[in-house]
Motif scaffolding. Structure first.
Motif: not given
Length: 122
Positions: A27-46
């Motif tokens: 239920s956080a603001p939209f910009m905060v919800t981008l953090l998990p997506l960025i982290l998942i992208g980093l996980s796939f990169t690793l």
């Protein structure tokens, strides 16, 4: 432990943090919800870096399996989700499957393939 295994462990840790963050920002603001997506992208990169040497079946099983176990632990510790005896047995079965899969991988042929691949990258 080789560099690529350490990278795989980092990918797992980032995936666990990303999933926990995903639950906590529902239920956080939209910009905060981008953090998990960025982290998942980093996980796939690793994960993709680890796949340069670790066989696909092993790397994916370890990444996903330990990720599931870690997420279950994080859910229990951070969000009060219950770990019933049946769930604990299931998580142990996942770990056993990962160990069996990793031990069942042929050593010499795959080490040779990994050395060839690293040679092509250099």
């Amino acid at each position: 432990m080789s560099f690529h295994w350490l990278v795989l462990l980092a990918a797992i840790a980032v995936e666990i943090v990303a999933t926990a963050a995903l639950k906590s920002v529902v239920s956080a603001p939209f910009m905060v919800t981008l953090l998990p997506l960025i982290l998942i992208g980093l996980s796939f990169t690793l994960l993709s870096v680890a796949l340069r040497v670790i066989p696909l079946a092993v790397a994916y099983a370890v990444w996903e399996g330990l990720g599931i176990v870690g997420i279950a632990a994080a859910g229990h510790l951070l969000f009060g989700e219950h770990l019933t005896p049946t769930r604990i047995v299931a998580l142990c079965a996942i770990i056993a499957g990962i160990v069996l899969l990793e031990r069942g991988v042929g050593g010499e042929a795959e080490e040779h393939e990994a050395e060839e691949y690293e040679g092509r990258l250099a």
